[in-house]
Design an enzyme around this catalytic site. Sequence first.
Site, mmCIF file in Angstrom:
data_model
loop_
_atom_site.group_PDB
_atom_site.id
_atom_site.type_symbol
_atom_site.label_atom_id
_atom_site.label_comp_id
_atom_site.label_asym_id
_atom_site.label_seq_id
_atom_site.Cartn_x
_atom_site.Cartn_y
_atom_site.Cartn_z
ATOM 1 N N LYS A 1 42.269 55.570 35.156
ATOM 2 C CA LYS A 1 41.275 54.825 34.343
ATOM 3 C C LYS A 1 40.951 55.493 33.112
ATOM 4 O O LYS A 1 41.353 56.561 32.870
ATOM 5 C CB LYS A 1 39.854 55.077 35.257
ATOM 6 C CG LYS A 1 38.966 53.988 35.135
ATOM 7 C CD LYS A 1 39.223 52.803 35.982
ATOM 8 C CE LYS A 1 38.345 51.522 35.531
ATOM 9 N NZ LYS A 1 38.764 50.387 36.529
ATOM 10 N N SER B 1 48.463 42.820 39.321
ATOM 11 C CA SER B 1 49.083 43.912 38.000
ATOM 12 C C SER B 1 50.351 44.278 38.567
ATOM 13 O O SER B 1 51.304 44.447 37.765
ATOM 14 C CB SER B 1 47.906 44.668 37.863
ATOM 15 O OG SER B 1 47.080 44.647 37.015
ATOM 16 N N HIS C 1 49.125 61.891 41.554
ATOM 17 C CA HIS C 1 50.198 61.347 41.249
ATOM 18 C C HIS C 1 51.034 61.229 42.505
ATOM 19 O O HIS C 1 52.192 61.748 42.333
ATOM 20 C CB HIS C 1 50.727 62.677 40.199
ATOM 21 C CG HIS C 1 50.186 62.621 38.826
ATOM 22 N ND1 HIS C 1 49.672 63.848 38.271
ATOM 23 C CD2 HIS C 1 50.048 61.626 37.903
ATOM 24 C CE1 HIS C 1 48.857 63.628 37.340
ATOM 25 N NE2 HIS C 1 49.387 62.201 36.856
ATOM 26 N N HIS C 2 50.404 60.891 43.632
ATOM 27 C CA HIS C 2 51.215 61.023 44.675
ATOM 28 C C HIS C 2 52.311 59.899 44.518
ATOM 29 O O HIS C 2 53.222 59.890 45.378
ATOM 30 C CB HIS C 2 50.312 60.920 45.920
ATOM 31 C CG HIS C 2 49.795 59.614 46.112
ATOM 32 N ND1 HIS C 2 48.539 59.227 45.256
ATOM 33 C CD2 HIS C 2 50.065 58.525 47.057
ATOM 34 C CE1 HIS C 2 48.306 57.773 45.644
ATOM 35 N NE2 HIS C 2 49.091 57.724 46.553
ATOM 36 N N LYS D 1 42.117 52.469 46.322
ATOM 37 C CA LYS D 1 42.026 50.960 46.504
ATOM 38 C C LYS D 1 43.718 50.766 46.414
ATOM 39 O O LYS D 1 44.285 49.975 47.528
ATOM 40 C CB LYS D 1 41.590 50.584 45.134
ATOM 41 C CG LYS D 1 41.539 48.784 45.061
ATOM 42 C CD LYS D 1 40.920 48.261 43.761
ATOM 43 C CE LYS D 1 39.438 48.192 43.868
ATOM 44 N NZ LYS D 1 38.728 47.254 42.997
ATOM 45 N N LYS E 1 47.513 54.031 37.495
ATOM 46 C CA LYS E 1 47.151 52.537 37.452
ATOM 47 C C LYS E 1 45.847 52.521 37.477
ATOM 48 O O LYS E 1 45.047 52.994 38.144
ATOM 49 C CB LYS E 1 47.643 51.690 38.321
ATOM 50 C CG LYS E 1 47.633 50.179 38.027
ATOM 51 C CD LYS E 1 48.784 49.625 37.516
ATOM 52 C CE LYS E 1 48.617 48.366 36.688
ATOM 53 N NZ LYS E 1 47.958 48.422 35.587
HETATM 54 P P1 NAD Z 1 31.955 38.039 34.776
HETATM 55 O O1 NAD Z 1 31.473 38.585 33.718
HETATM 56 O O2 NAD Z 1 33.139 37.067 34.717
HETATM 57 O O3 NAD Z 1 30.960 37.488 35.557
HETATM 58 C C1 NAD Z 1 29.856 37.831 36.161
HETATM 59 C C2 NAD Z 1 28.790 36.817 36.058
HETATM 60 O O4 NAD Z 1 27.391 37.275 36.728
HETATM 61 C C3 NAD Z 1 28.324 36.035 34.870
HETATM 62 O O5 NAD Z 1 28.444 34.778 35.036
HETATM 63 C C4 NAD Z 1 26.952 36.422 34.681
HETATM 64 O O6 NAD Z 1 26.146 35.569 33.973
HETATM 65 C C5 NAD Z 1 26.545 36.841 35.905
HETATM 66 N N1 NAD Z 1 25.357 37.446 36.274
HETATM 67 C C6 NAD Z 1 24.616 38.358 35.333
HETATM 68 N N2 NAD Z 1 23.380 39.291 36.019
HETATM 69 C C7 NAD Z 1 23.425 38.115 37.051
HETATM 70 C C8 NAD Z 1 22.043 38.142 37.873
HETATM 71 N N3 NAD Z 1 21.188 38.948 37.955
HETATM 72 N N4 NAD Z 1 22.304 37.225 39.003
HETATM 73 C C9 NAD Z 1 23.465 36.350 39.145
HETATM 74 N N5 NAD Z 1 24.182 36.533 38.437
HETATM 75 C C10 NAD Z 1 24.370 37.375 37.444
HETATM 76 O O7 NAD Z 1 32.490 39.200 35.589
HETATM 77 P P2 NAD Z 1 33.651 39.223 36.667
HETATM 78 O O8 NAD Z 1 35.076 39.501 36.150
HETATM 79 O O9 NAD Z 1 33.588 38.042 37.623
HETATM 80 O O10 NAD Z 1 33.189 40.478 37.632
HETATM 81 C C11 NAD Z 1 32.144 40.454 38.371
HETATM 82 C C12 NAD Z 1 32.128 41.698 39.323
HETATM 83 O O11 NAD Z 1 33.389 41.927 40.049
HETATM 84 C C13 NAD Z 1 31.834 43.046 38.465
HETATM 85 O O12 NAD Z 1 31.233 43.848 39.477
HETATM 86 C C14 NAD Z 1 33.241 43.558 38.326
HETATM 87 O O13 NAD Z 1 33.367 44.856 38.351
HETATM 88 C C15 NAD Z 1 34.137 43.050 39.603
HETATM 89 N N6 NAD Z 1 35.504 43.075 39.692
HETATM 90 C C16 NAD Z 1 36.050 42.227 38.782
HETATM 91 C C17 NAD Z 1 37.504 42.060 38.872
HETATM 92 C C18 NAD Z 1 37.992 40.904 37.925
HETATM 93 O O14 NAD Z 1 39.340 40.637 38.307
HETATM 94 N N7 NAD Z 1 37.549 40.185 37.155
HETATM 95 C C19 NAD Z 1 38.249 42.785 39.724
HETATM 96 C C20 NAD Z 1 37.538 43.602 40.479
HETATM 97 C C21 NAD Z 1 36.043 43.987 40.435
#
Ligand code: NAD
Length: 472
Positions: free
Chosen positions: A107, A363, A65-66, A95, A71
């Site tokens: 979270k 956001s 809560h700093h 982050k 978020k």
């Molecule tokens: P998403 O589900 O839209 O995309 C993930 C993609 O990876 C899919 O197309 C899937 O088919 C593919 N995939 C699955 N297994 C695979 C493999 N073995 N090899 C290659 N590709 C594979 O998800 P996203 O929102 O793009 O998120 C991807 C990563 O980014 C996650 O780790 C998520 O936590 C992180 N992330 C996302 C956001 C966001 O705003 N979406 C923000 C921060 C972090």
Amino acid sequence: MSENQQYSFFESVLRSFDKAARFTSWDPGILEQIKACNSVYRMKFPVKIGDSVEVIEAYRVQHSHHKTPCKGGIRFSMEVNQDEVMALAALMTYKCAIVNVPFGGGKGGIKIDPKRYTPYELEKITRRYTAELIKKNFIGPGTDVPAPDYGTGAREMAWILDTYVAMHPGEVDAAACVTGKPVSQGGVRGRTEATGLGVFYGIREICNMPDVMEKLGLSVGMKDKTVVVQGLGNVGYHSAKFFREGGAKVIAIAEWEGAIFNADGLNEEEVFQHRKTTGTILNFPGSTNLAINTDALELECDILIPAALENVINNVNAPKVKAKIIGEAANGPLTPEADEILSAKGTLVVPDMYLNAGGVTVSYFEWLKNLSHVRYGRMEKRFTENMNKHILGQIEDLTGKQVSESERKFIEHGADEVDLVHSGLEETMITATREIMDIWKSNPEIPDMRTAAYISAINKVATSYAELGIFP
Ligand code: NAD
């Protein structure tokens, strides 16, 4: 035994924190306060599913809560447990601090498999969860602001908003109680591509640092840098798009069914359409198929962007990774062992905690938009366009020369919401990159950029606590 197996997720976060904290001189008590999760709310509530009643387990954690509000996203997954939600909330604190977003970390999670429920049942669960948060004051524009995460999206955020509004009639800032909403419900344009664009801005800034590039044996700038992207989902697709538009060559893309390679560069939209029509990324015209999808991670390239899953680079394949820069677009794509192997090889690992912060940054812009009750650009767009038109007209009159139509369009354009959101994100990522790099360069003992990023977070949160004063 790997660090992941030996320690819980939250304990691993604490260890990374401690590794970085020894490079700071903050009071040990302040460091303990930063590490602690301030509030953990575990709830169980009944929801009628079909003819039976199901007891649903859920959490909301406010790590720090700093700064308020807290978020962080809400995930729907069977993997949800208290330790995981606490770890993810702590990572949100760090982050936000790194990218100068003035929020504490939070979270939430509901332990369900969303695929098992109909949309109506999911709506009932989401609304009931929101009601539980409201009862304990764990949601609100100034207290705690959720967002989408695994298994949730704009639809769930709209349900949360609607429930909150129903229970807070007349609260003028109610729309700011949650972000990631549909644009029609107070969401902001530019959110979809935010994480991929943030990844690009962060890596581009590093590529513009002559000393860093010299150390890696690379030329300065993005032009013709070779890039490999794993995952063509939201983050991977947009990362590939912005790297290509920025002058780099995306030479390989990997999906779960395989990978494709073309030394002249791939167009992510064409690959995406090909996958949509044929059901696979493979056999894309002009490219070569790679036998195993993870082979793409070992290709000769300048920049590797894992944007799919966690732990894809481990102690087995890390020695074979040839990329000079790894941009952690996904969360946790490297195991701790891989991190050490790559660090020793001189590979620059750009850490997830800051590189994929584009989503939370935008956001923050959505929250500001909701509090100001006006779309970005509405007040100044026309004024800017009229002024630019006038200035350009004067210059053309005075010089007797005319600019091209495309230049005219570019110069006269007044900023829309999406332009301002992209510009705010660009500023955020450039500033955060420079701050982390300055910390890293300030002390040769700091082993890697991840530790430097943690130090940046610790310094900001600790400064905030120190300046707030601790209640006697
Ligand atoms: P998403 O589900 O839209 O995309 C993930 C993609 O990876 C899919 O197309 C899937 O088919 C593919 N995939 C699955 N297994 C695979 C493999 N073995 N090899 C290659 N590709 C594979 O998800 P996203 O929102 O793009 O998120 C991807 C990563 O980014 C996650 O780790 C998520 O936590 C992180 N992330 C996302 C956001 C966001 O705003 N979406 C923000 C921060 C972090």
